[in-house]
Design a protein around this motif. Structure first.
Motif, PDB file in Angstrom:
ATOM      1  N   PHE A  33      35.553 128.306  79.810  1.00  0.00           N
ATOM      2  CA  PHE A  33      35.581 129.910  79.676  1.00  0.00           C
ATOM      3  C   PHE A  33      36.577 130.684  79.038  1.00  0.00           C
ATOM      4  O   PHE A  33      36.472 131.661  78.939  1.00  0.00           O
ATOM      5  CB  PHE A  33      35.601 130.246  81.333  1.00  0.00           C
ATOM      6  CG  PHE A  33      34.151 130.467  81.935  1.00  0.00           C
ATOM      7  CD1 PHE A  33      33.251 131.561  81.749  1.00  0.00           C
ATOM      8  CD2 PHE A  33      33.787 129.254  82.462  1.00  0.00           C
ATOM      9  CE1 PHE A  33      32.091 131.456  82.316  1.00  0.00           C
ATOM     10  CE2 PHE A  33      32.314 129.350  82.863  1.00  0.00           C
ATOM     11  CZ  PHE A  33      31.598 130.098  82.974  1.00  0.00           C
ATOM     12  N   SER A  34      37.678 129.953  78.844  1.00  0.00           N
ATOM     13  CA  SER A  34      38.718 130.691  77.754  1.00  0.00           C
ATOM     14  C   SER A  34      38.302 130.815  76.271  1.00  0.00           C
ATOM     15  O   SER A  34      38.776 131.296  75.516  1.00  0.00           O
ATOM     16  CB  SER A  34      39.881 129.657  77.789  1.00  0.00           C
ATOM     17  OG  SER A  34      39.695 128.590  77.246  1.00  0.00           O
ATOM     18  N   GLN A  35      37.054 130.056  76.164  1.00  0.00           N
ATOM     19  CA  GLN A  35      36.216 130.223  74.790  1.00  0.00           C
ATOM     20  C   GLN A  35      35.489 131.753  74.861  1.00  0.00           C
ATOM     21  O   GLN A  35      35.210 131.960  73.663  1.00  0.00           O
ATOM     22  CB  GLN A  35      35.220 129.030  74.513  1.00  0.00           C
ATOM     23  CG  GLN A  35      35.982 127.821  74.692  1.00  0.00           C
ATOM     24  CD  GLN A  35      34.803 126.627  74.632  1.00  0.00           C
ATOM     25  OE1 GLN A  35      33.538 126.861  73.837  1.00  0.00           O
ATOM     26  NE2 GLN A  35      35.090 125.552  74.995  1.00  0.00           N
ATOM     27  N   LEU A  36      35.274 132.119  75.901  1.00  0.00           N
ATOM     28  CA  LEU A  36      34.716 133.468  76.101  1.00  0.00           C
ATOM     29  C   LEU A  36      35.746 134.647  76.103  1.00  0.00           C
ATOM     30  O   LEU A  36      36.943 134.535  76.415  1.00  0.00           O
ATOM     31  CB  LEU A  36      33.611 133.615  77.178  1.00  0.00           C
ATOM     32  CG  LEU A  36      32.866 132.357  77.249  1.00  0.00           C
ATOM     33  CD1 LEU A  36      31.933 132.591  78.582  1.00  0.00           C
ATOM     34  CD2 LEU A  36      32.118 132.160  76.291  1.00  0.00           C
ATOM     35  N   ASN A  37      35.262 135.819  75.526  1.00  0.00           N
ATOM     36  CA  ASN A  37      36.343 136.814  75.774  1.00  0.00           C
ATOM     37  C   ASN A  37      35.906 137.650  77.277  1.00  0.00           C
ATOM     38  O   ASN A  37      35.266 137.199  77.912  1.00  0.00           O
ATOM     39  CB  ASN A  37      35.855 138.019  74.741  1.00  0.00           C
ATOM     40  CG  ASN A  37      34.497 138.600  74.751  1.00  0.00           C
ATOM     41  OD1 ASN A  37      33.779 138.697  75.686  1.00  0.00           O
ATOM     42  ND2 ASN A  37      33.783 138.747  73.330  1.00  0.00           N
ATOM     43  N   SER A  38      36.876 138.624  77.450  1.00  0.00           N
ATOM     44  CA  SER A  38      36.762 139.135  79.003  1.00  0.00           C
ATOM     45  C   SER A  38      35.317 139.895  79.230  1.00  0.00           C
ATOM     46  O   SER A  38      34.871 139.855  80.589  1.00  0.00           O
ATOM     47  CB  SER A  38      37.955 139.962  79.072  1.00  0.00           C
ATOM     48  OG  SER A  38      37.893 141.063  78.124  1.00  0.00           O
ATOM     49  N   THR A  39      34.769 140.356  78.204  1.00  0.00           N
ATOM     50  CA  THR A  39      33.555 141.064  78.487  1.00  0.00           C
ATOM     51  C   THR A  39      32.443 139.994  78.673  1.00  0.00           C
ATOM     52  O   THR A  39      31.736 140.064  79.674  1.00  0.00           O
ATOM     53  CB  THR A  39      33.220 141.781  77.609  1.00  0.00           C
ATOM     54  OG1 THR A  39      34.108 142.906  77.077  1.00  0.00           O
ATOM     55  CG2 THR A  39      31.657 142.413  77.636  1.00  0.00           C
ATOM     56  N   GLU A  40      32.481 138.973  78.073  1.00  0.00           N
ATOM     57  CA  GLU A  40      31.554 137.794  78.394  1.00  0.00           C
ATOM     58  C   GLU A  40      31.739 137.252  79.732  1.00  0.00           C
ATOM     59  O   GLU A  40      30.826 136.975  80.290  1.00  0.00           O
ATOM     60  CB  GLU A  40      31.478 136.876  77.509  1.00  0.00           C
ATOM     61  CG  GLU A  40      30.876 137.274  76.187  1.00  0.00           C
ATOM     62  CD  GLU A  40      31.287 136.458  74.598  1.00  0.00           C
ATOM     63  OE1 GLU A  40      30.648 136.354  73.716  1.00  0.00           O
ATOM     64  OE2 GLU A  40      32.417 135.689  74.777  1.00  0.00           O
ATOM     65  N   ARG A  41      32.954 136.850  80.194  1.00  0.00           N
ATOM     66  CA  ARG A  41      33.246 136.274  81.406  1.00  0.00           C
ATOM     67  C   ARG A  41      32.751 137.219  82.309  1.00  0.00           C
ATOM     68  O   ARG A  41      32.323 136.852  83.579  1.00  0.00           O
ATOM     69  CB  ARG A  41      34.779 136.025  81.671  1.00  0.00           C
ATOM     70  CG  ARG A  41      35.510 134.701  80.801  1.00  0.00           C
ATOM     71  CD  ARG A  41      36.544 134.160  81.221  1.00  0.00           C
ATOM     72  NE  ARG A  41      37.577 135.409  81.151  1.00  0.00           N
ATOM     73  CZ  ARG A  41      38.356 135.352  79.937  1.00  0.00           C
ATOM     74  NH1 ARG A  41      38.229 134.763  79.068  1.00  0.00           N
ATOM     75  NH2 ARG A  41      39.399 136.325  79.711  1.00  0.00           N
ATOM     76  N   GLN A  42      33.221 138.521  82.454  1.00  0.00           N
ATOM     77  CA  GLN A  42      32.523 139.442  83.408  1.00  0.00           C
ATOM     78  C   GLN A  42      31.253 139.450  83.549  1.00  0.00           C
ATOM     79  O   GLN A  42      30.647 139.555  84.610  1.00  0.00           O
ATOM     80  CB  GLN A  42      32.918 140.901  82.875  1.00  0.00           C
ATOM     81  CG  GLN A  42      32.633 141.752  84.076  1.00  0.00           C
ATOM     82  CD  GLN A  42      33.190 141.767  85.286  1.00  0.00           C
ATOM     83  OE1 GLN A  42      34.522 141.520  85.391  1.00  0.00           O
ATOM     84  NE2 GLN A  42      32.730 141.476  86.489  1.00  0.00           N
ATOM     85  N   LYS A  43      30.327 139.517  82.359  1.00  0.00           N
ATOM     86  CA  LYS A  43      28.967 139.423  82.376  1.00  0.00           C
ATOM     87  C   LYS A  43      28.409 138.288  83.275  1.00  0.00           C
ATOM     88  O   LYS A  43      27.530 138.120  84.183  1.00  0.00           O
ATOM     89  CB  LYS A  43      28.496 139.557  81.045  1.00  0.00           C
ATOM     90  CG  LYS A  43      28.393 141.012  80.480  1.00  0.00           C
ATOM     91  CD  LYS A  43      27.564 141.080  79.240  1.00  0.00           C
ATOM     92  CE  LYS A  43      27.867 142.444  78.557  1.00  0.00           C
ATOM     93  NZ  LYS A  43      27.264 142.551  77.303  1.00  0.00           N
ATOM     94  N   ALA A  44      29.113 137.006  82.848  1.00  0.00           N
ATOM     95  CA  ALA A  44      28.522 135.739  83.525  1.00  0.00           C
ATOM     96  C   ALA A  44      29.084 135.813  85.051  1.00  0.00           C
ATOM     97  O   ALA A  44      28.413 135.506  85.832  1.00  0.00           O
ATOM     98  CB  ALA A  44      29.494 134.782  82.844  1.00  0.00           C
ATOM     99  N   PHE A  45      30.141 136.326  85.497  1.00  0.00           N
ATOM    100  CA  PHE A  45      30.550 136.523  86.842  1.00  0.00           C
ATOM    101  C   PHE A  45      29.504 137.519  87.512  1.00  0.00           C
ATOM    102  O   PHE A  45      28.987 137.214  88.507  1.00  0.00           O
ATOM    103  CB  PHE A  45      31.978 137.200  86.765  1.00  0.00           C
ATOM    104  CG  PHE A  45      32.349 137.565  88.355  1.00  0.00           C
ATOM    105  CD1 PHE A  45      32.666 136.274  89.159  1.00  0.00           C
ATOM    106  CD2 PHE A  45      32.581 138.588  88.680  1.00  0.00           C
ATOM    107  CE1 PHE A  45      33.141 136.434  90.610  1.00  0.00           C
ATOM    108  CE2 PHE A  45      33.228 138.798  90.220  1.00  0.00           C
ATOM    109  CZ  PHE A  45      33.111 137.749  90.856  1.00  0.00           C
TER     110      PHE A  45
END
Length: 353
Positions: free
Chosen positions: A321-333
């Motif tokens: 998940f560190s490969q994703l930016n914060s926006t992508e992590r938030q959308k996945a969450f």
């Protein structure tokens, strides 16, 4: 965006401790079941006493007696933890899916549930949360196998001769939902997602690479090579997450990464036993003892698919998940938010909201 609901810890509530959590409060029949607490008994550190002494017959009996005593003493705590999990799920469902418990159950909604009639068990299959070994256990319980270790991976999935609940008529479905122990095992959602990605896209796979890999690469990779477009091999984790979050996916959803809140319909089916992958072997074995399974049957702990690969852990999940930016992590969450909510998993990253 998914709805928000305050997360709580798996804790023993005052009402549960006082015995006030009745079957009607839970919307299900009371069963003689308990669950393991999140803490485990202290382990013996052999390194502190030098070489390991031989285990005598007397010592073995003492160990068995001690283990039974520990289990007896911790049973009330297990019962309370199980009640706490069910209570939290009931509260979430009452807030976000009110009235769903009164709706009729369709065959499609129970299509992932396996039936074991001899021990009156219903098990909802959650891929990447121990389902291969659960199928092995069900095969042994049903008499189609004598040992979990003798069942290859493909046989557990494609030759298990296990019946699904959808194969019964409406009366048979209703009666089993009413009287059987309904079992659900869940896993930290991001960890389950990474486990599925590693299994299906980082190892050779004659189904997932052409069926999912090719359309994913075609849609999300700029200047994709001909060989990548032809084989579907080499999907990156970011491309996979882009596919997952796309409302116009080039290929449909799959059970290996579908949210458990959709896969197993927990608000509708009101599971009696909600176990967690993080304590899979202990909780599964306690469940087996609770339903009267043979004493020589224990839940297996072997990994026969990609056995050389390290098991997906929280640290491995963080790296992906560190490969994703914060926006992508938030959308996945947000995509898995109801799973985090229903099953009481904490936020995996501090910047999530």
């Amino acid at each position: 965006m998914a709805p928000r609901w305050p997360l709580e810890k798996d804790e023993v509530t005052d009402s549960a401790a006082a015995g006030n959590l009745s079957p009607s409060d839970l919307g299900q029949q009371q069963l003689p079941l308990s669950v393991f607490s999140d803490s485990s008994p202290p382990t013996f550190d052999e390194s502190s006493v030098g070489s390991k002494p031989p285990v005598t017959k007397r010592h073995r009996k003492l160990l068995l007696k001690t283990g039974a005593e520990v289990e007896r003493r911790t049973e009330p705590v297990r019962t309370q933890v199980l009640s706490s999990r069910r209570r939290l799920l009931s509260e979430v469902c009452a807030r976000y899916q009110p009235g769903v418990m009164t709706q009729p159950v369709t065959q499609r909604q129970v299509s992932r549930i396996y039936v074991e009639d001899r021990f009156r068990l219903l098990y909802c299959e959650v891929p990447k949360a121990g389902c291969s070994n659960w199928k092995r256990v069900l095969m042994v319980l049903g008499g189609s196998a004598t040992s979990t270790r003798a069942i290859p991976h493909d046989a557990a999935h494609y030759a298990n001769r296990l019946r699904r609940l959808e194969s019964y008529d409406q009366a048979g479905i209703a009666e089993r939902l009413r009287s059987y122990t309904k079992v659900l095992f869940v896993r930290e959602p991001f960890e389950r997602l990474v486990s599925a990605f590693r299994d299906k896209f980082e190892s050779p796979n004659s189904y997932y690479h052409p069926v999912f890999g090719r359309p994913i690469i075609s849609r999300y990779r700029v200047n994709a090579s001909r060989i990548a477009l032809r084989t579907g091999a080499g999907v990156t984790f970011r491309e996979f997450v882009q596919y997952l979050l796309d409302v116009h996916r080039p290929v449909g959803m799959d059970i290996h990464w579908e949210p458990v809140s959709q896969l197993c319909n927990p608000c509708l089916l009101r599971y009696n036993f909600i176990g967690k992958f993080e304590d899979l072997q202990e909780e599964a074995n306690f469940l087996l003892r609770s339903v009267g399974a043979p004493r020589n049957l224990s839940f297996p702990d072997f990994k026969d698919r990609n056995p050389l690969a390290e098991r997906t852990s929280s640290s491995i999940t963080q790296k992906y998940f560190s490969q994703l930016n914060s926006t992508e992590r938030q959308k996945a969450f947000d995509f898995y938010y109801m799973d985090y909510l229903m099953f009481n998993y904490p936020k995996p990253f501090k910047d999530l909201h």
